[in-house]
Motif scaffolding. Structure first.
Motif, mmCIF file in Angstrom:
data_model
loop_
_atom_site.group_PDB
_atom_site.id
_atom_site.type_symbol
_atom_site.label_atom_id
_atom_site.label_comp_id
_atom_site.label_asym_id
_atom_site.label_seq_id
_atom_site.Cartn_x
_atom_site.Cartn_y
_atom_site.Cartn_z
ATOM 1 N N ARG A 237 40.170 31.735 35.295
ATOM 2 C CA ARG A 237 38.836 30.990 35.218
ATOM 3 C C ARG A 237 38.332 31.344 33.860
ATOM 4 N NH1 ARG A 237 35.759 26.973 38.027
ATOM 5 N NH2 ARG A 237 33.842 27.072 37.031
ATOM 6 N N ASP A 238 37.794 30.383 32.950
ATOM 7 C CA ASP A 238 37.167 30.594 31.710
ATOM 8 C C ASP A 238 37.998 31.534 30.853
ATOM 9 O OD1 ASP A 238 35.287 29.115 32.784
ATOM 10 O OD2 ASP A 238 33.976 30.606 33.466
ATOM 11 N N ALA B 112 42.839 41.819 34.960
ATOM 12 C CA ALA B 112 42.658 42.724 36.038
ATOM 13 C C ALA B 112 43.904 42.542 37.109
ATOM 14 C CB ALA B 112 41.290 42.612 36.428
ATOM 15 N N VAL B 113 43.811 43.303 38.177
ATOM 16 C CA VAL B 113 44.489 43.131 39.260
ATOM 17 C C VAL B 113 44.021 43.308 40.436
ATOM 18 C CG1 VAL B 113 46.649 44.073 40.495
ATOM 19 C CG2 VAL B 113 46.865 43.652 37.858
ATOM 20 N N LEU B 114 44.061 42.440 41.427
ATOM 21 C CA LEU B 114 43.670 42.723 42.748
ATOM 22 C C LEU B 114 44.556 42.668 43.773
ATOM 23 C CD1 LEU B 114 41.026 42.794 44.567
ATOM 24 C CD2 LEU B 114 40.849 40.120 44.264
ATOM 25 N N GLY C 237 32.202 42.062 41.868
ATOM 26 C CA GLY C 237 32.505 41.160 40.843
ATOM 27 C C GLY C 237 33.687 41.526 39.972
ATOM 28 N N ILE C 238 34.514 40.573 39.731
ATOM 29 C CA ILE C 238 35.637 40.796 38.621
ATOM 30 C C ILE C 238 35.798 39.813 37.610
ATOM 31 C CG2 ILE C 238 38.112 41.015 38.133
ATOM 32 C CD1 ILE C 238 38.560 41.921 41.328
ATOM 33 N N GLY C 239 35.250 40.170 36.333
ATOM 34 C CA GLY C 239 35.413 39.087 35.557
ATOM 35 C C GLY C 239 34.418 38.014 35.849
ATOM 36 N N PRO C 240 34.752 36.565 35.722
ATOM 37 C CA PRO C 240 33.789 35.474 36.367
ATOM 38 C C PRO C 240 33.814 35.431 37.707
ATOM 39 C CG PRO C 240 35.829 34.653 35.665
ATOM 40 C CD PRO C 240 36.129 36.133 35.202
ATOM 41 N N PHE C 241 34.391 36.123 38.685
ATOM 42 C CA PHE C 241 34.580 35.782 39.916
ATOM 43 C C PHE C 241 33.657 36.895 40.834
ATOM 44 C CE2 PHE C 241 39.004 35.175 37.881
ATOM 45 C CZ PHE C 241 39.057 34.004 38.324
ATOM 46 N N ARG D 225 37.795 36.478 49.374
ATOM 47 C CA ARG D 225 37.171 35.109 48.887
ATOM 48 C C ARG D 225 36.636 35.307 47.460
ATOM 49 N NH1 ARG D 225 34.630 30.749 51.985
ATOM 50 N NH2 ARG D 225 33.007 29.812 50.885
ATOM 51 N N LEU D 226 37.121 34.557 46.716
ATOM 52 C CA LEU D 226 36.967 34.544 45.189
ATOM 53 C C LEU D 226 35.809 33.249 44.837
ATOM 54 C CD1 LEU D 226 39.316 36.327 45.386
ATOM 55 C CD2 LEU D 226 39.696 35.837 43.007
ATOM 56 N N THR D 227 34.779 33.676 44.309
ATOM 57 C CA THR D 227 33.932 32.307 44.007
ATOM 58 C C THR D 227 33.472 32.321 42.673
ATOM 59 O OG1 THR D 227 32.869 32.212 46.254
ATOM 60 C CG2 THR D 227 31.738 31.041 44.412
ATOM 61 N N ALA D 228 33.506 31.339 41.924
ATOM 62 C CA ALA D 228 33.180 31.030 40.518
ATOM 63 C C ALA D 228 32.574 29.822 40.077
ATOM 64 C CB ALA D 228 34.090 31.308 39.400
ATOM 65 N N ASP D 229 31.247 29.713 39.678
ATOM 66 C CA ASP D 229 30.664 28.466 39.654
ATOM 67 C C ASP D 229 30.727 27.434 40.623
ATOM 68 O OD1 ASP D 229 29.680 29.263 36.991
ATOM 69 O OD2 ASP D 229 31.727 28.604 36.249
ATOM 70 N N GLY D 230 30.447 27.896 41.870
ATOM 71 C CA GLY D 230 30.688 26.865 42.976
ATOM 72 C C GLY D 230 32.131 26.674 43.750
ATOM 73 N N THR D 231 33.225 27.023 43.028
ATOM 74 C CA THR D 231 34.549 26.894 43.260
ATOM 75 C C THR D 231 34.867 28.305 44.029
ATOM 76 O OG1 THR D 231 34.711 25.484 41.498
ATOM 77 C CG2 THR D 231 36.660 26.302 42.448
#
Length: 247
Positions: A26-27, A54-56, A122-126, A143-149
């Motif tokens: 993302r981005d 990053a790693v999750l 948070g991780i970066g944009p997530f 559950r990862l969310t970024a800009d409503g996605t």
């Protein structure tokens, strides 16, 4: 958001399929989720080791984290060592894989950021929300969310009402589906899901689409998708290496 599947085989890799591994972008930020057995060579088909931001990791079973070792080796021992990469995982989940090399050998390649399932960070944009879901070892549903996605991922889990909360309204629901209809060993049943169960959870959560993963080696992907589709009316696919989903 874009998810690229590196592998989706449960337990051990096959000739055709690596174990769990997903590159989420993302981005311009690249997050590697669950680098399981045989995912590192597949990762190299998409990015270089130093391009992973990053790693999750959902939990400490090797089919979800073993290939963290070659990734860290490539970052630490290459001609131009990379900066320390953040590693997010439940407390203790990465102890075994990080102990594979002599103490300190890879220390400069990573920064460990442990969390307890149930925490939000948070991780970066997530924005990352986590749930503790039932498995043989501590496992975090993600559950990862970024800009409503939103991407929802079970890791490995048995049945739980929290799966519906995890996946509610998610654009993409990535769910373990080790077996088709039922878990054959009653002792394992509290800790693993089926394709039928994944379909039911996707329907209850009103997820936008369902992606099955962690199928037992040799499982027919088309059959698994059909089984899940009997319970869930949305799009269903199976996580196979190279599959990319933009949402």
């Amino acid at each position: 958001m874009r998810l690229t599947v590196l592998g989706g085989c449960g337990a051990w890799p096959t000739v055709q399929q690596a174990c769990s591994g997903y590159l989420v972008e993302r981005d311009g930020f690249r997050l590697l989720i669950d680098p399981g057995y045989a995912t590192f060579p597949r990762l190299l088909g998409h990015v270089t080791p130093d391009e992973v931001d990053a790693v999750l990791v959902s939990h400490g079973h090797p089919d979800h984290c073993a290939d963290l070792n070659p990734l860290l080796r490539a970052r630490a021992l290459g001609d131009t060592p990379s900066s320390a990469m953040p590693l997010y995982a439940p407390h203790g989940a990465l102890d075994a894989v990080l102990a594979l090399d002599r103490p300190g050998m890879l220390a400069a390649a990573y920064t460990l950021r442990p969390f307890r399932p149930g925490e939000r960070f948070g991780i970066g944009p997530f924005a990352v929300d986590t749930w503790e879901l039932p498995h043989f070892v501590p496992n975090a549903g993600l559950r990862l969310t970024a800009d409503g996605t939103t991407l929802a991922y079970t890791g490995d889990t048995g049945p739980s009402p929290d799966i519906v909360r995890l996946a509610r309204g998610a654009d993409l629901f990535l769910s373990e589906a080790t077996y088709l209809y039922e878990v054959p060993d009653p002792g394992d049943a509290p800790y693993l899901l089926t394709a039928r169960g994944a379909g039911r959870y996707a329907a209850a959560a009103a997820a936008g689409r369902l992606l099955l993963t962690h199928l037992w080696p040799g499982t027919d992907a088309a059959v698994a998708a059909a089984v899940a589709g009997k319970a869930y009316g949305g799009p269903v696919a199976v996580a196979t290496a190279g599959l990319a989903v933009a949402f």
